[in-house]
Design a protein around this motif. Structure first.
Motif, PDB file in Angstrom:
ATOM      1  N   ALA A   1     -14.277 -14.871   3.860  1.00 32.18           N
ATOM      2  CA  ALA A   1     -12.961 -13.756   4.265  1.00 32.18           C
ATOM      3  C   ALA A   1     -11.630 -14.867   4.468  1.00 32.18           C
ATOM      4  N   VAL A   2     -11.033 -13.875   4.110  1.00 35.14           N
ATOM      5  CA  VAL A   2      -9.765 -14.661   4.768  1.00 35.14           C
ATOM      6  C   VAL A   2      -9.014 -13.459   6.134  1.00 35.14           C
ATOM      7  N   LEU A   3      -8.657 -14.484   6.890  1.00 32.91           N
ATOM      8  CA  LEU A   3      -8.279 -13.775   7.832  1.00 32.91           C
ATOM      9  C   LEU A   3      -7.172 -13.327   8.362  1.00 32.91           C
ATOM     10  N   THR A   4      -6.363 -14.600   8.097  1.00 31.85           N
ATOM     11  CA  THR A   4      -4.404 -14.940   8.481  1.00 31.85           C
ATOM     12  C   THR A   4      -4.032 -15.015   7.159  1.00 31.85           C
ATOM     13  N   VAL A   5      -2.720 -14.567   6.794  1.00 29.70           N
ATOM     14  CA  VAL A   5      -1.938 -15.439   6.105  1.00 29.70           C
ATOM     15  C   VAL A   5      -0.383 -15.564   7.195  1.00 29.70           C
TER      16      VAL A   5
ATOM     17  N   THR B   1       0.748  -1.289  -0.002  1.00 28.05           N
ATOM     18  CA  THR B   1       0.210  -0.284   0.018  1.00 28.05           C
ATOM     19  C   THR B   1       0.989   1.582   0.006  1.00 28.05           C
ATOM     20  N   GLU B   2       1.980   1.378   1.083  1.00 27.37           N
ATOM     21  CA  GLU B   2       2.466   2.127   1.034  1.00 27.37           C
ATOM     22  C   GLU B   2       3.704   2.369  -0.817  1.00 27.37           C
ATOM     23  N   ALA B   3       3.541   1.601  -0.827  1.00 32.00           N
ATOM     24  CA  ALA B   3       4.839   1.590  -2.135  1.00 32.00           C
ATOM     25  C   ALA B   3       4.511   1.669  -2.992  1.00 32.00           C
ATOM     26  N   GLU B   4       2.545   1.679  -3.451  1.00 28.95           N
ATOM     27  CA  GLU B   4       2.308   2.247  -4.526  1.00 28.95           C
ATOM     28  C   GLU B   4       1.429   3.654  -4.543  1.00 28.95           C
ATOM     29  N   ASP B   5       1.590   4.293  -3.050  1.00 28.84           N
ATOM     30  CA  ASP B   5       1.301   5.580  -2.748  1.00 28.84           C
ATOM     31  C   ASP B   5       2.424   6.061  -3.411  1.00 28.84           C
TER      32      ASP B   5
ATOM     33  N   TRP C   1       5.683  -5.177  14.759  1.00 27.92           N
ATOM     34  CA  TRP C   1       4.647  -4.881  13.321  1.00 27.92           C
ATOM     35  C   TRP C   1       5.642  -5.806  12.503  1.00 27.92           C
ATOM     36  N   LEU C   2       5.012  -6.049  11.549  1.00 27.53           N
ATOM     37  CA  LEU C   2       5.222  -6.904  10.686  1.00 27.53           C
ATOM     38  C   LEU C   2       4.891  -6.598   8.748  1.00 27.53           C
ATOM     39  N   PRO C   3       5.993  -7.143   7.599  1.00 26.94           N
ATOM     40  CA  PRO C   3       5.847  -6.481   6.769  1.00 26.94           C
ATOM     41  C   PRO C   3       4.600  -7.102   5.928  1.00 26.94           C
ATOM     42  N   GLU C   4       4.228  -5.934   4.904  1.00 25.43           N
ATOM     43  CA  GLU C   4       2.675  -6.735   4.373  1.00 25.43           C
ATOM     44  C   GLU C   4       2.995  -7.906   3.499  1.00 25.43           C
ATOM     45  N   PRO C   5       2.172  -8.812   3.732  1.00 28.13           N
ATOM     46  CA  PRO C   5       2.902 -10.305   3.299  1.00 28.13           C
ATOM     47  C   PRO C   5       1.713 -10.173   1.369  1.00 28.13           C
ATOM     48  N   LEU C   6       2.605 -10.982   0.493  1.00 34.61           N
ATOM     49  CA  LEU C   6       2.234 -10.617  -0.603  1.00 34.61           C
ATOM     50  C   LEU C   6       1.644 -12.148  -1.382  1.00 34.61           C
ATOM     51  N   PRO C   7       0.322 -12.257  -2.200  1.00 30.84           N
ATOM     52  CA  PRO C   7      -0.218 -13.316  -2.626  1.00 30.84           C
ATOM     53  C   PRO C   7       0.636 -13.295  -4.174  1.00 30.84           C
TER      54      PRO C   7
ATOM     55  N   ILE D   1       7.795 -18.652  11.875  1.00 34.15           N
ATOM     56  CA  ILE D   1       6.788 -17.830  11.412  1.00 34.15           C
ATOM     57  C   ILE D   1       6.339 -16.521  11.945  1.00 34.15           C
ATOM     58  N   TRP D   2       6.010 -16.632  10.482  1.00 31.29           N
ATOM     59  CA  TRP D   2       5.660 -15.132  10.482  1.00 31.29           C
ATOM     60  C   TRP D   2       4.084 -14.835  10.658  1.00 31.29           C
ATOM     61  N   VAL D   3       2.812 -14.830  11.854  1.00 32.04           N
ATOM     62  CA  VAL D   3       1.826 -13.902  11.132  1.00 32.04           C
ATOM     63  C   VAL D   3       0.724 -12.852  11.183  1.00 32.04           C
ATOM     64  N   VAL D   4       0.789 -12.678   9.770  1.00 28.77           N
ATOM     65  CA  VAL D   4      -0.192 -11.645   9.721  1.00 28.77           C
ATOM     66  C   VAL D   4      -1.986 -11.504   9.626  1.00 28.77           C
ATOM     67  N   ARG D   5      -2.082 -11.122  10.643  1.00 26.34           N
ATOM     68  CA  ARG D   5      -3.680 -10.747  10.749  1.00 26.34           C
ATOM     69  C   ARG D   5      -4.397  -9.836  10.606  1.00 26.34           C
ATOM     70  N   ASN D   6      -3.314  -8.206  11.030  1.00 30.61           N
ATOM     71  CA  ASN D   6      -3.970  -7.332  10.971  1.00 30.61           C
ATOM     72  C   ASN D   6      -4.907  -6.689   9.695  1.00 30.61           C
ATOM     73  N   PRO D   7      -5.978  -6.176   9.767  1.00 30.46           N
ATOM     74  CA  PRO D   7      -6.908  -6.612   8.426  1.00 30.46           C
ATOM     75  C   PRO D   7      -5.950  -5.210   7.107  1.00 30.46           C
ATOM     76  N   GLU D   8      -5.531  -4.846   7.464  1.00 35.24           N
ATOM     77  CA  GLU D   8      -5.025  -3.757   6.306  1.00 35.24           C
ATOM     78  C   GLU D   8      -3.841  -4.035   5.459  1.00 35.24           C
ATOM     79  N   LYS D   9      -3.599  -5.302   5.894  1.00 31.69           N
ATOM     80  CA  LYS D   9      -1.806  -5.954   5.314  1.00 31.69           C
ATOM     81  C   LYS D   9      -2.544  -7.057   4.424  1.00 31.69           C
ATOM     82  N   LEU D  10      -4.488  -6.913   4.872  1.00 26.27           N
ATOM     83  CA  LEU D  10      -4.468  -8.212   4.089  1.00 26.27           C
ATOM     84  C   LEU D  10      -5.099  -7.547   2.315  1.00 26.27           C
ATOM     85  N   ARG D  11      -5.678  -6.405   2.547  1.00 28.01           N
ATOM     86  CA  ARG D  11      -6.590  -6.650   1.115  1.00 28.01           C
ATOM     87  C   ARG D  11      -6.119  -6.865  -0.008  1.00 28.01           C
ATOM     88  N   PRO D  12      -4.222  -7.317  -0.175  1.00 25.06           N
ATOM     89  CA  PRO D  12      -4.132  -7.422  -1.662  1.00 25.06           C
ATOM     90  C   PRO D  12      -5.079  -9.064  -1.718  1.00 25.06           C
TER      91      PRO D  12
END
Length: 320
Positions: free
Chosen positions: A275-279, A30-34, A87-93, A292-303
């Protein structure tokens, strides 16, 4: 530091490269695109005569994007001090895998290589903003120090020292950068098989099997951003992680795991009712999971949300 675009617009072919650079610098799509959008806005705000004077529009955009990312990194350090939990990086699909309806135009996709592995991005977080910029631009994208100097407003020699310092920081951890192996496949392990085994053991609530797949010194780190329930502190030890995972399975009826590529490596995606809850991203060494890095912050799961899926749910207490 960039290639000349095609057609009548000299910047038409630069977006993919800029997004690739910005994501590795910021750890957030998100920040990269901005940041890239801001760079383009500055380009088009220039008088036409000024744009025509610029010999390499790609180099100009790369320099401006790098400077914007440097500013974002500086402000991010203060924001992350107030962040709830880790804080963890935003995961990429992998868009070709995650949504088969997409055309998956290679010109629009990020390159999913070792430099986007979660282990590598986490190491980058230990660097100062200037170190990170110098290291990523030089060691990952092979930009010469003379061009990096224009981004950091320092001498090429100073930029070389920053990159060297960043390498020492990276070398102080177990994970190395693109010049060496990352966590997603060191040793003789086959990461996909190990992650598949974790999925099967989790689904069957088999604690002994999970313990066997996890390194005794394994660490699980979660990021909920204070928006959803999750462990606020890292969970250490394979046995503790196994018990925690089974407890989650018992408290989350209807939760399903999918094997998906996360930042270019085998990972797991948990969803319920579409609905995706966790990556979750994994670091595998010698047939065992070490991180194991578990990302649950909804703002980071938009992709990870497809057009035919419900939106990522808001705050809940499912996986505390």
């Amino acid at each position: 530091m960039g290639t000349t675009g095609t057609g009548t617009d000299p910047v038409a072919g630069e977006r993919r490269q800029l997004i690739n650079v910005a994501y590795r610098l910021l750890g957030s799509l998100t920040e990269a695109e901005d940041a890239v959008q801001d760079a383009y806005a500055r380009w088009y705000a220039l008088p036409r005569s000024r744009r025509q004077e610029i010999r390499s529009p790609g180099a100009w955009l790369s320099t401006v994007t790098g400077r914007i990312c440097l500013d974002v990194l500086g402000s991010a350090r203060a924001r992350r001090e107030r962040y709830v939990g880790t804080w963890l990086p935003e995961p990429l699909p992998d868009p070709r895998e995650w949504d088969h309806r997409q055309a998956a135009d290679p010109a629009e996709q990020l390159v999913l290589d070792e430099s986007v592995a979660m282990a590598f991005l986490v190491v980058l977080e230990s660097m100062t903003p200037a170190e990170r910029v110098a290291f990523v631009l030089h060691d990952v994208f092979r930009y010469p120090f003379a061009e990096i100097a224009a981004v950091l407003d320092r001498t090429p020699a100073a930029c070389k020292q920053l990159a060297s310092s960043a390498r020492r920081r990276a070398g102080a951890t177990r994970t190395t950068g693109p010049a060496g192996p990352t966590g997603a496949g060191r040793g003789d392990a086959v990461p996909g098989d190990v992650v598949r085994g974790v999925k099967a053991a989790w689904e069957s609530r088999d604690i002994p099997a999970l313990v066997d797949l996890l390194d005794p010194a394994a660490v699980m780190t979660a990021d909920g951003g204070g928006m959803v329930g999750t462990a606020l502190h890292p969970i250490e030890g394979g046995a503790c992680i196994a018990r925690y995972m089974v407890a989650i399975a018992d408290r989350a009826p209807g939760l399903e795991l999918l094997e998906r590529t996360v930042n270019g490596a085998p990972g797991l995606v948990a969803h319920r009712a579409g609905a995706v809850l966790t990556v979750a991203a994994f670091d595998v060494t010698h047939h065992r999971v070490t991180r194991i890095w578990v990302v649950r912050n909804p703002e980071k799961l938009r992709p990870w949300v497809r057009d035919d899926q419900p939106a990522v749910p808001g705050p809940d207490a499912t996986l505390r």
